[in-house]
Design a protein around this motif. Sequence first.
Motif, PDB file in Angstrom:
ATOM      1  N   ASP A  26     -76.772  52.119 -19.781  1.00  8.90           N
ATOM      2  CA  ASP A  26     -75.312  52.145 -19.794  1.00  8.90           C
ATOM      3  C   ASP A  26     -74.810  53.488 -19.292  1.00  8.90           C
ATOM      4  O   ASP A  26     -75.574  54.297 -18.777  1.00  8.90           O
ATOM      5  N   CYS A  58     -77.464  46.117 -20.053  1.00 11.01           N
ATOM      6  CA  CYS A  58     -77.234  46.834 -18.797  1.00 11.01           C
ATOM      7  C   CYS A  58     -75.795  46.592 -18.378  1.00 11.01           C
ATOM      8  O   CYS A  58     -75.346  45.447 -18.296  1.00 11.01           O
ATOM      9  N   ASP A  59     -75.064  47.680 -18.124  1.00  9.00           N
ATOM     10  CA  ASP A  59     -73.683  47.552 -17.656  1.00  9.00           C
ATOM     11  C   ASP A  59     -73.599  47.996 -16.197  1.00  9.00           C
ATOM     12  O   ASP A  59     -74.625  48.195 -15.533  1.00  9.00           O
ATOM     13  N   SER A  60     -72.393  48.153 -15.702  1.00 11.43           N
ATOM     14  CA  SER A  60     -72.211  48.523 -14.297  1.00 11.43           C
ATOM     15  C   SER A  60     -72.826  49.884 -13.981  1.00 11.43           C
ATOM     16  O   SER A  60     -73.307  50.099 -12.864  1.00 11.43           O
ATOM     17  N   SER A  61     -72.849  50.783 -14.947  1.00  7.56           N
ATOM     18  CA  SER A  61     -73.496  52.088 -14.730  1.00  7.56           C
ATOM     19  C   SER A  61     -74.992  51.898 -14.518  1.00  7.56           C
ATOM     20  O   SER A  61     -75.610  52.578 -13.687  1.00  7.56           O
ATOM     21  N   LEU A  63     -76.392  49.139 -13.310  1.00  2.44           N
ATOM     22  CA  LEU A  63     -76.559  48.545 -11.980  1.00  2.44           C
ATOM     23  C   LEU A  63     -76.449  49.613 -10.895  1.00  2.44           C
ATOM     24  O   LEU A  63     -77.219  49.618  -9.935  1.00  2.44           O
ATOM     25  N   ASN A  64     -75.489  50.526 -11.057  1.00  8.90           N
ATOM     26  CA  ASN A  64     -75.349  51.614 -10.087  1.00  8.90           C
ATOM     27  C   ASN A  64     -76.587  52.493 -10.053  1.00  8.90           C
ATOM     28  O   ASN A  64     -76.998  52.954  -8.983  1.00  8.90           O
ATOM     29  N   LEU A  92     -76.598  38.949 -14.390  1.00  9.71           N
ATOM     30  CA  LEU A  92     -75.758  40.021 -13.863  1.00  9.71           C
ATOM     31  C   LEU A  92     -76.132  40.329 -12.410  1.00  9.71           C
ATOM     32  O   LEU A  92     -75.249  40.510 -11.559  1.00  9.71           O
ATOM     33  N   THR A  96     -73.522  39.660  -9.154  1.00  4.51           N
ATOM     34  CA  THR A  96     -73.117  40.744  -8.270  1.00  4.51           C
ATOM     35  C   THR A  96     -73.752  40.651  -6.887  1.00  4.51           C
ATOM     36  O   THR A  96     -73.413  41.443  -6.001  1.00  4.51           O
TER      37      THR A  96
END
Length: 125
Positions: A26, A58-61, A63-64, A92, A96
């Motif tokens: 995260d 797992c969040d967008s951070s 994934l980045n 997820l 995306t």
Amino acid sequence: MAPAVHLTCHHTDGPLALAAVTGDIDFDTAPSLRDRALNLLAQGHHHLILDVADVSFCDSSGLNALIGIMRCAQEQGGTLSLAAVPDRLLHLLQMTGLDTVLPTHPTATEALTAHQAQQHNPATA
């Protein structure tokens, strides 16, 4: 407070490293994961397989961070792939579109086998 993310290298073979990732990826932990993975790249392991079976969130951070690791590996002529992706993370990746550029494998063993096959037959990339 979210559990820390851990990256533990389980196998290396020249330019290949297999590492297990555990915990949440995260906003607070993604930079640490990225730094640890980039350290493996800096050590000459340009092909990374991350076993994410024990990633609980797992969040967008996160994934980045995975995208950044993948790009750094590619810049060095390497690859990033994921093994044992939990259903929530796989969903997820699919939502995306990352599943189209970030290879996933059901197990770490299958990821290793796919990597070895790719190295013996690079024309199938």
